[in-house]
Design an enzyme around this catalytic site. Structure first.
Site, PDB file in Angstrom:
ATOM      1  CG  HIS A  87      -0.281   0.056   2.760  1.00 21.65           C
ATOM      2  ND1 HIS A  87       0.542  -1.202   3.432  1.00 21.65           N
ATOM      3  CD2 HIS A  87      -0.563   0.449   3.684  1.00 21.65           C
ATOM      4  CE1 HIS A  87       0.671  -0.285   4.571  1.00 21.65           C
ATOM      5  NE2 HIS A  87       0.293   0.582   4.423  1.00 21.65           N
ATOM      6  CG  HIS A  89      -0.235   4.387   4.961  1.00 21.40           C
ATOM      7  ND1 HIS A  89      -0.462   3.483   5.590  1.00 21.40           N
ATOM      8  CD2 HIS A  89      -0.746   5.642   4.837  1.00 21.40           C
ATOM      9  CE1 HIS A  89      -1.967   3.916   6.049  1.00 21.40           C
ATOM     10  NE2 HIS A  89      -1.737   5.366   5.081  1.00 21.40           N
ATOM     11  CG  ASP A  91       4.763   3.221   7.010  1.00 21.43           C
ATOM     12  OD1 ASP A  91       3.828   3.702   6.567  1.00 21.43           O
ATOM     13  OD2 ASP A  91       4.849   2.838   8.255  1.00 21.43           O
ATOM     14  CG  HIS A  92       4.202   0.092   3.983  1.00 17.69           C
ATOM     15  ND1 HIS A  92       3.922  -0.879   4.318  1.00 17.69           N
ATOM     16  CD2 HIS A  92       3.578   0.869   5.154  1.00 17.69           C
ATOM     17  CE1 HIS A  92       3.666  -1.139   5.657  1.00 17.69           C
ATOM     18  NE2 HIS A  92       4.128   0.213   6.217  1.00 17.69           N
ATOM     19  CG  HIS A 215       5.761  -1.712  10.798  1.00 14.72           C
ATOM     20  ND1 HIS A 215       6.444  -0.892  10.780  1.00 14.72           N
ATOM     21  CD2 HIS A 215       3.984  -1.625   9.903  1.00 14.72           C
ATOM     22  CE1 HIS A 215       5.630  -0.008   9.424  1.00 14.72           C
ATOM     23  NE2 HIS A 215       4.518  -0.481   8.871  1.00 14.72           N
TER      24      HIS A 215
END
Ligand SMILES: [Zn+2]
Length: 304
Positions: A87, A89, A91-92, A215
């Site tokens: 996805h 976001h 942080d990805h 995570h």
């Protein structure tokens, strides 16, 4: 919300691994931890490398030069067949573009996301620059010489979320949909509690052997965890139904009761989850709202 944090004895516990190192988890799967720990990313984003000679890179992570350098060192000159994002976001997916530039690999996976909303967000913001070369629909796959990664559409945390199933080993890369250290944050309007619960039910019907989340530690008993998460969400919904049956209330009144004893810094995120539940319950005719005030429509407890 880190209700299921694992202690140090777990050999796959990221707390014991150094950032930027390449850790081999099974013959086809290695992991590199990004230097972006936070309340929402736990010890940081975990980027997975799949394959032996020709690789897939799953969730390349934040566009942090140290992380991209660590990924290129872990790749070590091998061919990258696909850079895959669960996805978008921040942080990805932001490292996908620089990694594509460095390796020549295409960006494959979730669809880009367009959101027209100025509502406050507690989750990581969205990567609006994400530009995939190929979007995978549910059930479509990418393959290397010794691996096949099949997309499993799992909307809820975000509307574009995909998990990737590694068919050769039975592992599932779960992104932010299911994590062992915490329940997933579902932030309306893009996050959708009804979709999230349906996506949990979908995983419960599967027979994956292990989850590798973006995570936190690997999940060795996936169905048990998923069942617990479905139960947790049902319990939250039931609690909301009970509180509103007693008195019409605003989210700001519900959260201190529902999250009593939970670190108050997490209450803003909890408010988003409560809102996601309420929107889902509203769509199912269980509650109604007038301004900020929510009212139960049925005196009886909502049913699953
Ligand atoms: Zn996320």
């Amino acid at each position: 919300m880190a209700e299921m944090a694992s202690p140090e004895q777990d050999p796959r516990n990221p707390a014991s691994w150094p950032t930027g190192q390449c850790e081999q988890l099974e013959p086809l799967v290695a992991r590199v931890l990004a230097p972006n720990p936070s309340a929402f990313t736990y010890t940081g984003t975990q980027t997975y490398l799949v394959g032996t000679d020709k690789l897939a890179v799953i969730d390349p992570g934040p566009a942090d030069a140290r992380h991209i350098e660590a990924l290129l060192a872990a790749i070590g000159g091998r061919d990258v067949v696909a850079i895959m994002c669960t996805h978008t976001h921040r942080d990805h997916s932001p490292a996908a573009a620089p990694l594509a530039q460095a390796t020549g690999a295409p960006i494959v996976g979730c669809a880009p996301l367009v959101i027209d909303s100025d509502e406050p967000r507690m989750d990581a913001a969205f990567d609006r620059d994400y530009a995939p070369d190929r979007i995978l629909a549910d059930g479509e796959a990418v393959a290397g010489p010794d691996w096949t990664l099949r997309a499993v559409a799992t909307p809820g945390h975000t509307s574009n979320h995909l998990c990737f199933a590694l068919e050769e080993s039975g592992a599932l890369f779960t992104g932010d949909h299911v994590m062992g250290w915490s329940t997933s944050v579902v932030v309306p309007p893009d996050g959708d509690m009804g979709d999230y619960l349906a996506s949990l039910a979908l995983l419960y019907e599967r027979a994956d052997s292990v989850y590798y989340p973006a995570h936190g530690p690997a999940v060795e008993k996936p169905r048990q965890l998923v069942r617990g998460m479905i139960g947790h969400r049902r319990a939250r919904e039931k609690q909301i139904g009970k509180l509103l049956a007693g008195q019409a209330q605003a989210i700001a009144d519900l959260v201190p009761v529902m999250y009593k004893g939970v670190d108050e810094r997490l209450w803003p995120a909890a408010s988003m989850s409560v809102k996601a539940h309420l929107i889902d319950m509203e769509q199912r005719g269980l509650v109604s709202r007038s301004g900020d005030i929510w009212t139960a429509i049925h005196e009886t407890e909502p049913t699953a």
